[in-house]
Design a protein around this motif. Structure first.
Motif, PDB file in Angstrom:
ATOM      1  N   MET A  61      56.035  48.420  81.886  1.00  0.00           N
ATOM      2  CA  MET A  61      56.726  50.478  82.877  1.00  0.00           C
ATOM      3  C   MET A  61      56.461  51.600  81.647  1.00  0.00           C
ATOM      4  N   ASN A  62      55.868  52.590  81.995  1.00  0.00           N
ATOM      5  CA  ASN A  62      55.884  53.995  81.508  1.00  0.00           C
ATOM      6  C   ASN A  62      56.149  54.732  82.312  1.00  0.00           C
ATOM      7  N   ILE A  63      56.823  55.848  81.726  1.00  0.00           N
ATOM      8  CA  ILE A  63      57.193  57.500  82.082  1.00  0.00           C
ATOM      9  C   ILE A  63      56.524  58.084  81.952  1.00  0.00           C
ATOM     10  N   ASN A  64      56.200  58.556  82.926  1.00  0.00           N
ATOM     11  CA  ASN A  64      55.372  60.128  82.277  1.00  0.00           C
ATOM     12  C   ASN A  64      55.465  61.087  82.311  1.00  0.00           C
ATOM     13  N   GLU A  86      57.690  60.709  86.220  1.00  0.00           N
ATOM     14  CA  GLU A  86      57.066  59.239  87.434  1.00  0.00           C
ATOM     15  C   GLU A  86      57.134  57.975  86.365  1.00  0.00           C
ATOM     16  N   ILE A  87      58.533  56.603  86.939  1.00  0.00           N
ATOM     17  CA  ILE A  87      58.371  55.479  86.437  1.00  0.00           C
ATOM     18  C   ILE A  87      56.841  54.868  87.268  1.00  0.00           C
ATOM     19  N   SER A  88      56.587  54.203  86.440  1.00  0.00           N
ATOM     20  CA  SER A  88      55.742  53.254  87.120  1.00  0.00           C
ATOM     21  C   SER A  88      55.121  51.820  86.660  1.00  0.00           C
ATOM     22  N   SER A  89      54.936  51.247  86.982  1.00  0.00           N
ATOM     23  CA  SER A  89      55.124  49.554  86.725  1.00  0.00           C
ATOM     24  C   SER A  89      53.257  48.395  87.154  1.00  0.00           C
ATOM     25  N   SER A  90      53.715  47.802  86.256  1.00  0.00           N
ATOM     26  CA  SER A  90      52.213  46.911  86.587  1.00  0.00           C
ATOM     27  C   SER A  90      52.906  45.802  87.731  1.00  0.00           C
ATOM     28  N   PRO A 124      54.774  45.359  91.231  1.00  0.00           N
ATOM     29  CA  PRO A 124      55.314  45.893  92.606  1.00  0.00           C
ATOM     30  C   PRO A 124      55.976  45.866  92.649  1.00  0.00           C
ATOM     31  N   ILE A 125      57.489  46.944  92.775  1.00  0.00           N
ATOM     32  CA  ILE A 125      59.070  46.560  93.169  1.00  0.00           C
ATOM     33  C   ILE A 125      59.288  45.354  93.985  1.00  0.00           C
TER      34      ILE A 125
END
Length: 66
Positions: free
Chosen positions: A22-25, A29-33, A35-36
Motif C-alpha cells: 500500500m502507498n499513500i501519494n 490517495e491510497i493505492s494498493s497492489s 484490488p479492494i
C-alpha cells in the motif's frame, strides 16, 4: 547505542496476502497492489466484526458462511 532496523525488507504478511503493498501519494490517495474486493474478502474471512458478534437479532455464523 540504538540498534538499526532494516527498512528494505518486506514485512511479514499472511500467505494469502503475499505481494500486498500500500502507498499513500502526496494527495492522500491510497493505492494498493491488490484490488479492494480481494482485500475485503480476506478481511471478511479472517477478521471478526466486533460490532456484530454480540447481536441477538442476527442468526449468522461467519464460519458456516464460507
Amino acid at each position: 547505542m540504538a540498534k538499526k532496523k532494516k527498512k528494505d525488507s518486506d514485512p511479514k504478511v499472511h500467505d494469502d496476502l503475499k505481494g500486498f503493498k500500500m502507498n499513500i501519494n502526496s494527495f492522500g490517495e491510497i493505492s494498493s497492489s491488490f484490488p479492494i474486493d480481494k482485500i475485503n474478502e480476506f478481511l471478511n474471512k479472517n477478521v471478526e466484526d466486533k460490532k456484530l458478534k454480540d447481536r441477538d437479532d442476527l442468526d449468522f455464523n461467519e464460519k458456516d458462511d464460507k
